[in-house]
Design an enzyme around this catalytic site. Sequence first.
Site, PDB file in Angstrom:
ATOM      1  CE  LYS A  30     -31.315  49.688 -39.991  1.00 20.93           C
ATOM      2  NZ  LYS A  30     -31.637  48.334 -39.546  1.00 20.93           N
TER       3      LYS A  30
ATOM      4  CE  LYS B  10     -26.674  42.381 -33.328  1.00 18.44           C
ATOM      5  NZ  LYS B  10     -26.121  41.376 -34.245  1.00 18.44           N
TER       6      LYS B  10
HETATM    7  N1  LIG Z   1     -30.762  46.206 -33.575  1.00 24.57           N
HETATM    8  C1  LIG Z   1     -31.178  44.970 -33.576  1.00 24.57           C
HETATM    9  O1  LIG Z   1     -30.730  44.131 -32.784  1.00 24.57           O
HETATM   10  C2  LIG Z   1     -32.226  44.543 -34.558  1.00 24.57           C
HETATM   11  C3  LIG Z   1     -32.850  43.288 -34.407  1.00 24.57           C
HETATM   12  C4  LIG Z   1     -33.832  42.918 -35.319  1.00 24.57           C
HETATM   13  C5  LIG Z   1     -34.162  43.776 -36.351  1.00 24.57           C
HETATM   14  N2  LIG Z   1     -33.536  44.977 -36.474  1.00 24.57           N
HETATM   15  C6  LIG Z   1     -33.884  45.889 -37.564  1.00 24.57           C
HETATM   16  O2  LIG Z   1     -35.242  46.269 -37.416  1.00 24.57           O
HETATM   17  C7  LIG Z   1     -35.722  46.685 -38.694  1.00 24.57           C
HETATM   18  C8  LIG Z   1     -37.125  46.166 -38.893  1.00 24.57           C
HETATM   19  O3  LIG Z   1     -37.933  46.700 -37.886  1.00 24.57           O
HETATM   20  P1  LIG Z   1     -39.505  46.862 -38.095  1.00 24.57           P
HETATM   21  O4  LIG Z   1     -40.048  45.628 -38.687  1.00 24.57           O
HETATM   22  O5  LIG Z   1     -40.058  47.369 -36.841  1.00 24.57           O
HETATM   23  O6  LIG Z   1     -39.580  47.937 -39.271  1.00 24.57           O
HETATM   24  P2  LIG Z   1     -40.030  49.460 -39.261  1.00 24.57           P
HETATM   25  O7  LIG Z   1     -39.344  50.217 -38.221  1.00 24.57           O
HETATM   26  O8  LIG Z   1     -39.893  49.928 -40.675  1.00 24.57           O
HETATM   27  O9  LIG Z   1     -41.579  49.401 -38.866  1.00 24.57           O
HETATM   28  C9  LIG Z   1     -42.446  48.689 -39.684  1.00 24.57           C
HETATM   29  C10 LIG Z   1     -43.592  49.563 -40.213  1.00 24.57           C
HETATM   30  O10 LIG Z   1     -44.563  49.675 -39.201  1.00 24.57           O
HETATM   31  C11 LIG Z   1     -44.886  51.041 -38.964  1.00 24.57           C
HETATM   32  N3  LIG Z   1     -45.228  51.088 -37.554  1.00 24.57           N
HETATM   33  C12 LIG Z   1     -44.397  50.914 -36.497  1.00 24.57           C
HETATM   34  N4  LIG Z   1     -45.096  50.900 -35.367  1.00 24.57           N
HETATM   35  C13 LIG Z   1     -46.392  51.059 -35.690  1.00 24.57           C
HETATM   36  C14 LIG Z   1     -47.612  51.093 -34.958  1.00 24.57           C
HETATM   37  N5  LIG Z   1     -47.640  50.927 -33.625  1.00 24.57           N
HETATM   38  N6  LIG Z   1     -48.763  51.286 -35.631  1.00 24.57           N
HETATM   39  C15 LIG Z   1     -48.755  51.410 -36.990  1.00 24.57           C
HETATM   40  N7  LIG Z   1     -47.656  51.357 -37.744  1.00 24.57           N
HETATM   41  C16 LIG Z   1     -46.478  51.188 -37.100  1.00 24.57           C
HETATM   42  C17 LIG Z   1     -43.680  51.805 -39.415  1.00 24.57           C
HETATM   43  O11 LIG Z   1     -44.022  53.113 -39.824  1.00 24.57           O
HETATM   44  C18 LIG Z   1     -43.215  50.978 -40.594  1.00 24.57           C
HETATM   45  O12 LIG Z   1     -43.939  51.327 -41.748  1.00 24.57           O
HETATM   46  C19 LIG Z   1     -34.741  46.165 -39.720  1.00 24.57           C
HETATM   47  O13 LIG Z   1     -34.032  47.245 -40.266  1.00 24.57           O
HETATM   48  C20 LIG Z   1     -33.805  45.273 -38.919  1.00 24.57           C
HETATM   49  O14 LIG Z   1     -32.506  45.263 -39.424  1.00 24.57           O
HETATM   50  C21 LIG Z   1     -32.588  45.372 -35.591  1.00 24.57           C
END
Ligand SMILES: NC(=O)c1ccc[n+]([C@@H]2O[C@H](COP(=O)([O-])OP(=O)(O)OC[C@H]3O[C@@H](n4cnc5c(N)ncnc54)[C@H](O)[C@@H]3O)[C@@H](O)[C@H]2O)c1
Length: 382
Positions: free
Chosen positions: A85, A152
Amino acid sequence: MTMHEARSWTVSAEHAVTYRLREVEGVFDRGNDSVARAAALGAGRTLCVIDATVDRIIRDEVRDYFAAYGASMELLVLDRGEDRKNLDAVVEVLTAMDRVDPPRRARPVVAIGGGVLLDIVGLACSLYRRGTPYVRIPTSLLAIVDAAVGVKTAVNFGGHKSRIGTYYPALVSLIDPALLATLPPRHIRNGMAEIVKIAVVRNRALFELIEANAERCGTSAVFTTDTGRAVIAAAIDTMVRELEPNLWEAELERAADFGHSFSPGIEMSVLPELLHGEAVAIDIALSVVVSSARGRLMPRDRDRVLSVLHRLGLPLCLDTLTVDLLADALAATTSHRDGLQRLPLPTAIGACEFVNDVTHGEITAALASLRAGHETTTRVAQ
Ligand SMILES: NC(=O)c1ccc[n+]([C@@H]2O[C@H](COP(=O)([O-])OP(=O)(O)OC[C@H]3O[C@@H](n4cnc5c(N)ncnc54)[C@H](O)[C@@H]3O)[C@@H](O)[C@H]2O)c1
């Protein structure tokens, strides 16, 4: 005006924003025009950026949907985890935007994926022509209740978590909990950590709902039920109420930062061993133990929080954690918060205070206590 200034000008402007989060059923059903309206699908090309795993699962649905609304789609399949990322990912999206050359305001980019993808695409959209509209379709639980709620955007930089980013809201986030059916259990639990976070500091009723259903809340099946839908709705509602008065983070004491003081350092140092929410869970555990040791949180409430995390299948500690790592993580967070810890510590379920004086000794004791009391949970279940 000082002696050295001939003239000076002061510019002052308001930056009000309005954006929406809408829960929709069957977001890619042809009969549901929510995406088509939000993204102004029609003549001209639309850039759709989709997570690689999600693309493998719903590729045909998404293509059929765009075709049904007469939209020509440029699809960018983004294959990026937390460890990639970075700014290269942003350039990948910007390059696709340049190829499509969307009109400045009239045709939003569509972003479909988890928090990683939404953060990358949001940052790219905030940069391209200093702001190109986009629509978020979160597909992970964490993205539904957190990353797609606020404004964000970010990527990691120089070994620092989310160091490069902007405040840039999507036009709308379209939330379809049915998309969670294919999300692996570990990622359901990961999202639950962010829900527990906001419940512990701001919403006692939500905490109690999770507490009464903790084992079920660790599975995707719960989100087809009223309980799961209620958990998501309450989590989003609490986050919206918490974020809205301080959307641009002028105030650095933020309850939403609960679980995010030690966790950025933990997450980045053990990447990719821990998911974001798993690092948040460890931070929550440390924080409640510290607060209870200070006599600010009743031991019974501390144990309720630890028990809910444990029953959800989240880690409370990690074999490789050291006091130095935690102290360094807190020091980095303190610098991020302009020199004060501003550490949210729960004082009851649903309430917190901010402190600036947590010591090395307190961190040492909290880590030892978690190690001693919860040895069975130091490994992350897959
Ligand atoms: N901008 C913000 O305010 C904010 C807030 C909280 C977290 N974040 C960020 O979010 C990130 C974590 O997000 P995450 O946990 O979604 O991680 P991610 O985007 O990596 O998704 C998690 C995993 O799930 C898979 N996936 C997603 N949707 C799916 C679905 N419907 N079916 C099967 N697989 C699926 C993805 O390919 C990935 O392997 C971190 O980088 C964190 O910093 C941002």
